[in-house]
Motif scaffolding. Structure first.
Motif, short mmCIF file in Angstrom:
data_model
loop_
_atom_site.label_atom_id
_atom_site.label_comp_id
_atom_site.label_asym_id
_atom_site.label_seq_id
_atom_site.Cartn_x
_atom_site.Cartn_y
_atom_site.Cartn_z
N GLU A 29 0.81 -1.22 0.00
CA GLU A 29 0.00 0.00 0.00
C GLU A 29 0.85 1.27 0.00
O GLU A 29 0.51 2.25 -0.66
CB GLU A 29 -0.93 0.01 1.22
N GLU A 30 1.96 1.24 0.70
CA GLU A 30 2.85 2.41 0.72
C GLU A 30 3.37 2.73 -0.68
O GLU A 30 3.42 3.89 -1.10
CB GLU A 30 4.02 2.16 1.67
N ALA A 31 3.73 1.69 -1.45
CA ALA A 31 4.19 1.88 -2.83
C ALA A 31 3.06 2.40 -3.70
O ALA A 31 3.25 3.32 -4.50
CB ALA A 31 4.75 0.58 -3.38
N ARG A 32 1.86 1.82 -3.56
CA ARG A 32 0.71 2.27 -4.35
C ARG A 32 0.42 3.74 -4.09
O ARG A 32 0.20 4.52 -5.01
CB ARG A 32 -0.51 1.39 -4.04
N LYS A 34 2.48 6.08 -3.07
CA LYS A 34 3.55 6.90 -3.65
C LYS A 34 3.39 7.02 -5.15
O LYS A 34 3.50 8.12 -5.72
CB LYS A 34 4.92 6.28 -3.30
N ILE A 35 3.12 5.91 -5.82
CA ILE A 35 2.94 5.94 -7.28
C ILE A 35 1.74 6.82 -7.64
O ILE A 35 1.81 7.64 -8.54
CB ILE A 35 2.81 4.51 -7.85
N ASN A 36 0.64 6.67 -6.90
CA ASN A 36 -0.54 7.50 -7.16
C ASN A 36 -0.22 8.98 -7.02
O ASN A 36 -0.70 9.80 -7.80
CB ASN A 36 -1.68 7.13 -6.21
N SER A 37 0.61 9.33 -6.04
CA SER A 37 0.93 10.74 -5.81
C SER A 37 1.84 11.32 -6.90
O SER A 37 1.94 12.54 -7.04
CB SER A 37 1.60 10.92 -4.44
N MET A 38 2.50 10.47 -7.67
CA MET A 38 3.41 10.93 -8.72
C MET A 38 2.68 11.38 -9.98
O MET A 38 3.24 12.08 -10.80
CB MET A 38 4.40 9.83 -9.09
N PHE A 39 1.44 10.95 -10.13
CA PHE A 39 0.70 11.26 -11.34
C PHE A 39 0.03 12.62 -11.25
O PHE A 39 -0.67 12.93 -10.31
CB PHE A 39 -0.37 10.20 -11.62
N VAL A 40 0.29 13.41 -12.28
CA VAL A 40 -0.37 14.70 -12.40
C VAL A 40 -1.07 14.68 -13.76
O VAL A 40 -0.47 14.36 -14.77
CB VAL A 40 0.66 15.86 -12.36
N ALA A 41 -2.34 14.98 -13.75
CA ALA A 41 -3.10 15.00 -15.00
C ALA A 41 -4.12 16.14 -14.93
O ALA A 41 -4.27 16.78 -13.89
CB ALA A 41 -3.81 13.66 -15.21
N LYS A 42 -4.79 16.36 -16.05
CA LYS A 42 -5.77 17.45 -16.09
C LYS A 42 -6.91 17.23 -15.11
O LYS A 42 -7.47 18.18 -14.59
CB LYS A 42 -6.30 17.62 -17.52
N THR A 43 -7.24 15.97 -14.89
CA THR A 43 -8.30 15.67 -13.92
C THR A 43 -7.80 14.58 -12.97
O THR A 43 -6.93 13.78 -13.32
CB THR A 43 -9.59 15.16 -14.62
N LYS A 52 -3.28 3.50 -11.93
CA LYS A 52 -3.78 2.15 -11.70
C LYS A 52 -3.07 1.12 -12.59
O LYS A 52 -2.90 -0.03 -12.23
CB LYS A 52 -5.29 2.11 -11.96
N ASN A 53 -2.61 1.56 -13.78
CA ASN A 53 -1.95 0.65 -14.72
C ASN A 53 -0.50 0.39 -14.37
O ASN A 53 0.13 -0.49 -14.96
CB ASN A 53 -2.02 1.23 -16.13
N VAL A 54 0.05 1.14 -13.45
CA VAL A 54 1.46 0.99 -13.09
C VAL A 54 1.57 0.08 -11.88
O VAL A 54 0.99 0.35 -10.83
CB VAL A 54 2.10 2.37 -12.80
N THR A 55 2.33 -1.02 -12.01
CA THR A 55 2.48 -1.96 -10.91
C THR A 55 3.81 -1.80 -10.18
O THR A 55 3.99 -2.33 -9.11
CB THR A 55 2.36 -3.42 -11.42
N GLY A 56 4.73 -1.06 -10.79
CA GLY A 56 6.01 -0.82 -10.16
C GLY A 56 6.70 0.37 -10.77
O GLY A 56 6.35 0.82 -11.87
N TYR A 57 7.68 0.88 -10.07
CA TYR A 57 8.40 2.07 -10.51
C TYR A 57 9.73 2.11 -9.77
O TYR A 57 9.83 1.64 -8.64
CB TYR A 57 7.58 3.31 -10.20
N CYS A 58 10.74 2.66 -10.42
CA CYS A 58 12.01 2.82 -9.71
C CYS A 58 12.57 4.21 -9.94
O CYS A 58 12.27 4.86 -10.94
CB CYS A 58 13.02 1.75 -10.10
N TYR A 66 9.67 0.79 -6.12
CA TYR A 66 8.30 0.70 -5.60
C TYR A 66 7.58 -0.44 -6.33
O TYR A 66 7.61 -0.49 -7.56
CB TYR A 66 7.53 2.00 -5.86
N VAL A 67 6.97 -1.34 -5.58
CA VAL A 67 6.20 -2.45 -6.15
C VAL A 67 4.88 -2.53 -5.40
O VAL A 67 4.86 -2.65 -4.18
CB VAL A 67 6.96 -3.79 -6.05
N CYS A 68 3.78 -2.46 -6.16
CA CYS A 68 2.45 -2.37 -5.52
C CYS A 68 1.94 -3.69 -4.95
O CYS A 68 1.27 -3.69 -3.93
CB CYS A 68 1.45 -1.82 -6.52
N LYS A 69 2.22 -4.78 -5.62
CA LYS A 69 1.69 -6.08 -5.18
C LYS A 69 2.82 -6.99 -4.73
O LYS A 69 3.95 -6.89 -5.22
CB LYS A 69 0.91 -6.74 -6.31
N THR A 70 2.50 -7.89 -3.83
CA THR A 70 3.52 -8.83 -3.34
C THR A 70 3.21 -10.27 -3.77
O THR A 70 3.83 -11.20 -3.29
CB THR A 70 3.63 -8.77 -1.81
#
Length: 163
Positions: A29-32, A34-43, A52-58, A66-70
């Motif tokens: 959940e902590e990774a999810r 963080k990833i959610n907070s990185m997205f900036v969009a018009k809405t 939601k489509n991103v499962t990991g990020y480095c 960051y990995v959302c699922k274990t």
């Protein structure tokens, strides 16, 4: 108590010879969040949909993954993202970090760094008998490793996919 995911973190780091590098892996959940907070969009709705489509990020220059699922899919994502840390630290394939978080540019997926990370994750999952090996091929829904490498060689003079 060490869980299955933590065991794979150490196993992948060892396989990639990353033990001399301090890599921080944040998952669940902590990774999810963080990833959610990185997205900036018009809405907000568009940002949530993209995240939601991103499962990991480095963040390779900080050695953070960051990995959302274990679950098994998360272990494949972990292998993929740790491979990016490896690439960055060894300057493998002239690793460069894309300016945008998640590129819609079709050439993003033909970058050698992405192909290499996908190939490593597939081999790791297959070699560790993770039952979802074929599911991880979602990374290849458009491109396949062998044909894409050939296409990459042809397109590289026209469009530099690695930058």
């Amino acid at each position: 108590m060490t869980n299955k995911f933590d065991i794979h973190i150490e196993k992948i780091k060892k396989e990639l010879d990353l033990n001399s590098i301090e890599v921080k892996v944040i998952y669940g959940e902590e990774a999810r969040n963080k990833i959610n907070s990185m997205f900036v969009a018009k809405t907000v709705k568009k940002a949530e949909k993209a995240a939601k489509n991103v499962t990991g990020y480095c963040i390779p220059n900080e050695n953070i993954v960051y990995v959302c699922k274990t679950d098994n899919l998360g272990i494949g994502t972990l292998a993929h993202e740790l491979r990016h840390i490896y690439q960055y630290n060894l300057k493998y394939h002239n690793f460069s970090f894309p300016r945008d978080f998640y590129s819609k540019d079709p050439y993003y997926w033909c970058r050698l760094a992405e192909l290499d990370a996908n190939e490593f994750a597939l081999k790791y999952c297959k070699g560790n008998n993770l039952g979802w090996y074929n599911i991880f091929k979602y990374h290849y829904r458009i491109l396949r490793i062998k044909s894409t490498r050939a296409i990459h060689k042809l397109l590289k003079p026209l469009h530099n996919c690695d930058k």
